[in-house]
Design an enzyme around this catalytic site. Structure first.
Site, PDB file in Angstrom:
ATOM      1  N   GLU A  38       0.824  -1.205   0.000  1.00 39.06           N
ATOM      2  CA  GLU A  38       0.000   0.000   0.000  1.00 39.06           C
ATOM      3  C   GLU A  38       0.866   1.267   0.000  1.00 39.06           C
ATOM      4  O   GLU A  38       0.527   2.260  -0.663  1.00 39.06           O
ATOM      5  CB  GLU A  38      -0.921   0.012   1.219  1.00 39.06           C
ATOM      6  CG  GLU A  38      -1.875  -1.169   1.303  1.00 39.06           C
ATOM      7  CD  GLU A  38      -1.329  -2.338   2.115  1.00 39.06           C
ATOM      8  OE1 GLU A  38      -2.117  -2.970   2.823  1.00 39.06           O
ATOM      9  OE2 GLU A  38      -0.106  -2.615   2.029  1.00 39.06           O
ATOM     10  N   CYS A  70      -2.378  -4.043   7.216  1.00 42.76           N
ATOM     11  CA  CYS A  70      -1.986  -4.260   8.607  1.00 42.76           C
ATOM     12  C   CYS A  70      -2.426  -3.088   9.478  1.00 42.76           C
ATOM     13  O   CYS A  70      -2.571  -1.958   9.003  1.00 42.76           O
ATOM     14  CB  CYS A  70      -0.478  -4.481   8.711  1.00 42.76           C
ATOM     15  SG  CYS A  70       0.516  -3.070   8.166  1.00 42.76           S
ATOM     16  N   CYS A 117      -0.357   0.091   7.710  1.00 39.38           N
ATOM     17  CA  CYS A 117      -0.851   0.560   6.415  1.00 39.38           C
ATOM     18  C   CYS A 117      -2.269   1.130   6.533  1.00 39.38           C
ATOM     19  O   CYS A 117      -2.652   2.019   5.767  1.00 39.38           O
ATOM     20  CB  CYS A 117      -0.829  -0.583   5.398  1.00 39.38           C
ATOM     21  SG  CYS A 117       0.853  -1.092   4.954  1.00 39.38           S
ATOM     22  N   ARG A 176      13.071 -24.046  -5.898  1.00 42.43           N
ATOM     23  CA  ARG A 176      13.896 -23.789  -4.718  1.00 42.43           C
ATOM     24  C   ARG A 176      13.826 -22.320  -4.307  1.00 42.43           C
ATOM     25  O   ARG A 176      13.850 -21.993  -3.115  1.00 42.43           O
ATOM     26  CB  ARG A 176      15.345 -24.184  -4.995  1.00 42.43           C
ATOM     27  CG  ARG A 176      15.587 -25.687  -5.069  1.00 42.43           C
ATOM     28  CD  ARG A 176      17.037 -25.994  -5.376  1.00 42.43           C
ATOM     29  NE  ARG A 176      17.310 -27.433  -5.353  1.00 42.43           N
ATOM     30  CZ  ARG A 176      18.509 -27.966  -5.550  1.00 42.43           C
ATOM     31  NH1 ARG A 176      19.547 -27.180  -5.790  1.00 42.43           N
ATOM     32  NH2 ARG A 176      18.667 -29.281  -5.521  1.00 42.43           N
ATOM     33  N   ASP A 232      24.915 -38.204  -3.270  1.00 37.93           N
ATOM     34  CA  ASP A 232      24.771 -37.230  -4.361  1.00 37.93           C
ATOM     35  C   ASP A 232      25.621 -35.982  -4.169  1.00 37.93           C
ATOM     36  O   ASP A 232      25.869 -35.252  -5.125  1.00 37.93           O
ATOM     37  CB  ASP A 232      23.297 -36.813  -4.495  1.00 37.93           C
ATOM     38  CG  ASP A 232      22.399 -37.961  -4.929  1.00 37.93           C
ATOM     39  OD1 ASP A 232      22.933 -39.015  -5.317  1.00 37.93           O
ATOM     40  OD2 ASP A 232      21.167 -37.799  -4.871  1.00 37.93           O
ATOM     41  N   GLY A 271      15.937 -38.512   0.472  1.00 36.58           N
ATOM     42  CA  GLY A 271      15.676 -39.589  -0.469  1.00 36.58           C
ATOM     43  C   GLY A 271      14.297 -40.210  -0.330  1.00 36.58           C
ATOM     44  O   GLY A 271      13.403 -39.672   0.322  1.00 36.58           O
TER      45      GLY A 271
END
Length: 354
Positions: free
Chosen positions: A53, A80, A89, A189, A205, A299
């Site tokens: 805002e 808020c 805000c 991710r 890995d 895994g």
């Protein structure tokens, strides 16, 4: 589509620009409209900085400032009403004499949760709620899950062969997904607060668990190493990201501390016990540490544990349709609502929701 719908969809579009940069705050977009003309737009860009805002109202051109008190403000999440890192805000809206505010959905955070709407209405502002509510709720599904269910939003991901194998029988790493799917995984991710893997995945890995193929937003690395047997030569110890090790022996994190306050070169330890579910302890730890979402990447045993205990919200399965592994480790088994399928060359990606 109504005018309210149109402008709320624009709020959602703007809000998404903050993905990966505003957590643990929600993504929020805002639009200021006068006589069906947008005179201001804004979104929450960075955690700790101005809310949507504020950016929206500040974006109004000098020649349009006099129109603010005759305009309608659209915002995807309830404004808020409390002092946090920034002022309320709701107070800003009242000071600017904006007569109508259209809200996508209420904020479940205890410090807000209806208080912003109440403050606006007490000031004589007309508040319209529930516009494109489902889309606004979905936008911040991580934030809402965290505050209503007191746990992180959990996404499970794995890659498998056409015949449902997640790994070969040999110790050699099996590369299943193609380069384009891998880039998509790095986008995933960037959208989650943390990535979790088990001991064998980290050992065999040697993943970096970073986001090098999308942008510079790096998730917290979380690794299970119950007996602290993983060598420090592994990539998870490269001190380039926040790293948390779940184990049976050491503890260096304060309960209710903020995981995002860890230093990049800090490896933190969180002690768990053998007396109760490991998955439940990890989920509880994430809530205590203000980690709002997890991408569980393996895994197979760890993924199946999350499924069996019902701790998941989405599952994303990448299937290489050109790869057949005669003998190998079976992929986890999951049932849920199939949302859609995406084809990325020889990879098929199936999306499920619980």
């Amino acid at each position: 589509m109504t005018q309210h719908d149109k402008y709320m969809l624009r709020c959602i579009e703007l809000a998404r620009l903050g993905a990966g940069h505003v957590a643990p705050n929600p993504m929020v977009g805002s639009v200021l409209v006068h006589n069906d003309r947008i005179i201001g737009e804004g979104y929450h860009q960075l955690y700790g900085q101005a809310h949507a805002e504020v950016n929206c109202i500040n974006s109004v051109a000098r020649e349009d400032v006099h129109l603010i008190n005759g305009s309608t403000l659209y915002v995807s999440l309830e404004p808020c009403a409390h002092y946090g890192k920034t002022p309320p805000c709701a107070d800003l809206i009242i000071r600017n004499n904006i007569p109508v505010v259209v809200v996508g959905c209420r904020d479940p955070f205890n410090e807000v949760n209806g208080k912003g709407i109440e403050k606006l209405e007490k000031a004589g502002i007309q508040v319209i709620t529930g516009v494109k509510e489902k889309a606004c709720l979905d936008l911040n599904k991580r934030f809402f899950t965290f505050h209503t269910q007191h746990r992180p939003y959990i996404v499970l991901k794995w890659a498998q062969s056409m015949n449902g194998k997640i790994a070969s029988e040999s110790a050699e790493r099996l590369l299943i997904s193609n380069d384009y799917s891998n880039r998509k995984v790095h986008k995933w991710r960037s959208e989650e607060a943390a990535i979790l893997v088990g001991t064998n995945t980290a050992l065999l890995d040697n993943p970096s668990l970073n986001n090098r193929f999308w942008n510079d937003v790096q998730p917290i690395r979380m690794v299970i190493d119950m007996d602290l047997r993983l060598p420090e030569s592994l990539n998870i110890y490269n001190k380039k990201q926040h790293t948390i090790i779940f184990n049976l022996h050491m503890h260096s994190l304060e309960v209710n501390s903020k995981a995002n306050s860890l230093q990049n070169d800090e490896v933190a330890y969180y002690r768990v016990s053998n007396d109760s579910s490991l998955v439940h302890q990890i989920v509880t730890a994430c809530y205590q540490l203000n980690i709002q979402s997890i991408l569980v990447e393996g895994g197979a045993k760890l993924l199946q544990s999350f499924i069996d205990e019902g701790y998941w919200d989405e599952t994303r399965i990448i299937t290489n349709e050109h790869l057949f592994v005669e003998t190998g480790l079976p992929a986890p088994a999951v049932t849920g609502h199939h949302v859609f399928t995406e084809q990325v060359f020889n990879d098929r990606i199936d999306y499920f929701r619980k």
